[in-house]
Write an enzyme that holds these catalytic residues in place. Structure first.
Site: not given
Ligand code: GRF
Length: 212
Positions: A13, A87, A103, A105, A132, A141, A170
């Site tokens: 997503s 990973r 990344n 998170h 974040s 992280d 996000e």
């Molecule tokens: C998200 O919550 C992201 O922050 C975390 O993994 C999830 C991935 O969701 N690292 P998507 O695959 O982007 O829907």
């Protein structure tokens, strides 16, 4: 124009939000470590090149990372964007992309690094939670932060309702971080600090529970 590659492992997503965000960069490819990642089909529908480097095909982490970086480097990206890439990467891989890999998170780091962030936030009773975007360093992280978004935790929240509210943020902040990187308004300096030429404003405070 800057070029990015996006690494995913599943739903995609965040990747989808980036594909829809009309970013000022070229998305050269979406790469997954799993052939069954749902996000791959979404990327194909957007006409983006997709590649799979199955981690299970490699005897160890180092061999997988070597194969993955060969594929990534084939696209000569300016930035590598981890979007739900599940990973853990070797220090060698991370150092190779120093200052060029980010990344997202689902917590207000440095709180709740690792997994099950929403469950842990609810368990602790925190009133403010969020997400974040950070540069990736070998310290999982804990890389230097670029942007964060905070949401109120409500008393009737479940991990699912909280996750949904965080995920919406996000999708906003990841696109924003990439816009800043591509415009060279944010970068990582030699001391490992985030440098920003963006104007800054205090904005308004998020107070939870709301006092109205
Ligand atoms: C998200 O919550 C992201 O922050 C975390 O993994 C999830 C991935 O969701 N690292 P998507 O695959 O982007 O829907």
């Amino acid at each position: 124009m800057k070029k990015i590659v996006i690494l995913i492992s599943g739903r995609g997503s965040n990747m989808q939000a980036l594909l829809s965000a009309k970013l000022p960069c070229r998305i050269a490819a979406v790469i997954s470590n799993r052939a069954d990642a749902q996000g791959l089909e979404i990327a194909r529908q957007h006409g983006i090149a997709t590649r799979v480097v199955e981690h299970r095909d490699y005897a160890d982490r180092a061999l997988f990372d070597t194969a993955l970086s060969a594929v990534v480097d084939g696209y000569q990206p300016d930035f590598v964007v981890l979007a739900g890439f599940m990973r853990i990467l070797t220090s060698e891989f991370v150092e190779h992309y120093r200052g060029r890999m980010i990344n997202i998170h689902p917590s207000l780091l440095p709180a709740y690094a690792g997994m099950n962030t929403h469950e842990r936030a609810l368990h602790d009773g925190v009133k403010i939670h969020g997400c974040s975007v950070h540069f990736v360093t070998p310290d999982l992280d804990h890389g230097p932060l670029i942007i964060q978004a905070a949401v109120s935790v409500l008393s009737h929240d479940t991990a699912q309702t909280l996750a949904a509210r965080v995920l919406k943020e996000e999708h906003h902040i990841y696109a924003q971080a990439i816009r800043w990187l591509c415009a060279e308004q944010v970068s990582l300096n030699a001391e490992g600090k985030v440098v920003s030429s963006r104007p800054q404003h205090p904005g308004s405070a998020l107070i939870a529970p709301n006092m109205e």
